[in-house]
Enzyme design. Structure first.
Site, PDB file in Angstrom:
ATOM      1  N   CYS A  31       0.801  -1.226   0.000  1.00 35.46           N
ATOM      2  CA  CYS A  31       0.000   0.000   0.000  1.00 35.46           C
ATOM      3  C   CYS A  31       0.834   1.275   0.000  1.00 35.46           C
ATOM      4  O   CYS A  31       0.425   2.299  -0.530  1.00 35.46           O
ATOM      5  CB  CYS A  31      -0.929  -0.009   1.214  1.00 35.46           C
ATOM      6  SG  CYS A  31      -1.656  -1.629   1.545  1.00 35.46           S
ATOM      7  N   HIS A  55      -3.828   6.137  -0.739  1.00 41.30           N
ATOM      8  CA  HIS A  55      -4.023   4.719  -1.035  1.00 41.30           C
ATOM      9  C   HIS A  55      -5.498   4.404  -0.838  1.00 41.30           C
ATOM     10  O   HIS A  55      -6.104   4.803   0.168  1.00 41.30           O
ATOM     11  CB  HIS A  55      -3.168   3.859  -0.102  1.00 41.30           C
ATOM     12  CG  HIS A  55      -3.598   2.431  -0.085  1.00 41.30           C
ATOM     13  ND1 HIS A  55      -3.660   1.669  -1.224  1.00 41.30           N
ATOM     14  CD2 HIS A  55      -4.039   1.635   0.931  1.00 41.30           C
ATOM     15  CE1 HIS A  55      -4.100   0.468  -0.916  1.00 41.30           C
ATOM     16  NE2 HIS A  55      -4.337   0.420   0.376  1.00 41.30           N
ATOM     17  N   ASN A  80      -9.680  -1.879  -3.983  1.00 44.06           N
ATOM     18  CA  ASN A  80      -8.359  -1.661  -3.381  1.00 44.06           C
ATOM     19  C   ASN A  80      -7.330  -2.351  -4.277  1.00 44.06           C
ATOM     20  O   ASN A  80      -7.251  -3.577  -4.304  1.00 44.06           O
ATOM     21  CB  ASN A  80      -8.342  -2.245  -1.961  1.00 44.06           C
ATOM     22  CG  ASN A  80      -6.983  -2.107  -1.280  1.00 44.06           C
ATOM     23  OD1 ASN A  80      -5.958  -1.898  -1.943  1.00 44.06           O
ATOM     24  ND2 ASN A  80      -6.965  -2.234   0.036  1.00 44.06           N
TER      25      ASN A  80
END
Lengths: 345, 75
Positions: A119, A266, A296
């Protein structure tokens, strides 16, 4: 903590590439209808982009890199640095950047290496490639950042399956006097197992038991080759660490918060990111989200969001946080950056 | 910090659960609407409304709404 600046590097171009295959969380059967609606509203993810078997993060990144190289009509000899940031490499050995160097037709006079980060990987990668290039006037570098997390999650695990999506990105950087970037990078390895794939590395090599599915809880069935994520711990980690990291970066760079034109986080989950945004004190219209359409996408989420919602601004905050635990923020100038439309593979 | 105010905020986190079915002795895991997403919503609510941290361990070790309140009341 590592608060530092890098001078004389311009972010020339950014491209992102996603698979054409889309999964809809409204069809995710481990959640009932009410849970699906709550998930989409709260976590913010409706659609996920999933690679076909055999397609890797390197493939998505390579397509993004080729688009940038063609768009700039670049002589590939000019690329002196190639970095591939990913947790889903093509092989355990060798590192993936060497295969990409070949696929892209880059010169032998090009350093190439991988970085294993998730991330926070885009911000870390940006800092490393920029620090290298600032001592190489005339050189250009390619930062390739991407993950195909769908390949290492259990579709029988509702705690991770509706979250993750696949994407790759490429960022072209070059020497240009007068430019400046600022970074604040941090780590807390005590919490290394909050996000983990426990088997298949050298600590716990693959054995036949690695494939045994275990029911951790209702709707959470996975084996030791699948990713485990402790959502509550990650949630508190982000709230605890990210706002302070950004505040220190702003203080270090003497940048008033109001001067931030746009902030790209992120893309973890909407509820968490919104708490982080509010704690930092940024207005909604300065913080775009790509979660609904792209999920994600791990390390690729910042450049992907830039391609989904491009900006040409002088003061852009980037912030990545997650697996490691690792987190970092950067202040960059994207005023002259060519941000390409989203590519599909 | 008043537990009544905490319980009101706790109730507001739920969409389908009748408010009058929640009190300080409610075993929150027994609520039909409770799931891991609700846990995140409660953590976010406590951060926003009380400026406190409810940890994953706090939630795992708590049974009732009052237990959750006690976790943050002593911070």
């Amino acid at each position: 903590m590592p608060l530092f600046s890098v001078s004389n590097i311009l972010i020339n171009s950014i491209a992102a590439c996603v698979p054409s295959q889309t999964e809809d969380n409204q069809s995710f059967e481990l959640l009932n209808e009410a849970e699906r609606n709550l998930f989409i509203k709260t976590i913010g993810i409706r659609y996920r982009k999933i690679v076909e078997t055999g397609v890797t993060a390197a493939d998505l990144c390579t397509k993004a890199a080729n688009a940038i190289l063609a768009n700039n009509n670049l002589n590939r000899e000019e690329i002196k640095v190639l970095i591939f940031v990913s947790q889903t490499p093509d092989y355990l050995i060798p590192f993936t950047a060497c295969t990409i160097q070949d696929k892209l037709g880059l010169s032998k006079n090009c350093m190439a290496f991988d970085i294993n980060l998730g991330c926070s990987g885009y911000v870390y990668g940006l800092s490393i490639i920029s620090a290298l290039l600032q001592n190489m006037p005339g050189a250009k570098g390619l930062l390739l950042v991407g993950d195909c997390s769908s390949t290492c999650i259990s579709m029988q695990d509702k705690s991770v399956a509706p979250l993750f999506s696949d994407a790759g990105s490429a960022t072209l950087l070059e020497y240009k006097e007068g430019e400046q970037m600022h970074f604040n990078l941090q780590t807390d390895g005590k919490e290394f197992d909050d996000i983990i794939i426990s088997d298949g590395g050298m600590k716990h090599p693959f054995v036949s038991d690695s494939l045994l599915y275990k029911e951790i809880a209702i709707g959470q069935v996975r084996n030791n080759l699948h990713m485990k994520l402790d959502g509550m711990k990650i949630f508190n980690f982000a709230l605890r660490e990210v706002p302070g990291n950004v505040a220190q970066l702003l203080e270090y760079s003497t940048t008033p918060k109001e001067q931030i034109d746009k902030a790209y986080f992120h893309q973890a989950n909407l509820l968490m990111n919104e708490r982080v945004r509010i704690k930092i004190g940024l207005p909604e219209d300065k913080v775009p989200y790509s979660l609904y359409d792209y999920g994600n996408t791990s390390s690729a989420s910042i450049p992907l969001t830039l391609c989904a919602y491009p900006t040409h601004s002088q003061t852009v905050l980037l912030s990545g946080f997650g697996v490691g635990l690792s987190w970092g923020s950067a202040l960059v100038n994207l005023d002259a950056t060519n941000i390409l439309p989203m590519l599909t593979y | 910090m008043e537990i009544a105010f905490f319980i009101e905020n706790f109730k507001d986190c739920f969409n389908e659960t009748a408010a009058d079915s929640i009190n300080e002795n409610t075993i929150f895991r027994d609520l039909e609407e409770w799931n891991s997403m609700m846990a995140l919503i409660i953590i976010a609510m406590i951060d926003a409304e009380f400026g406190k941290v409810l940890t994953a361990d706090n939630i795992r070790e708590s049974k009732t709404v009052k237990d959750l309140f006690n976790c943050i009341a002593t911070q």
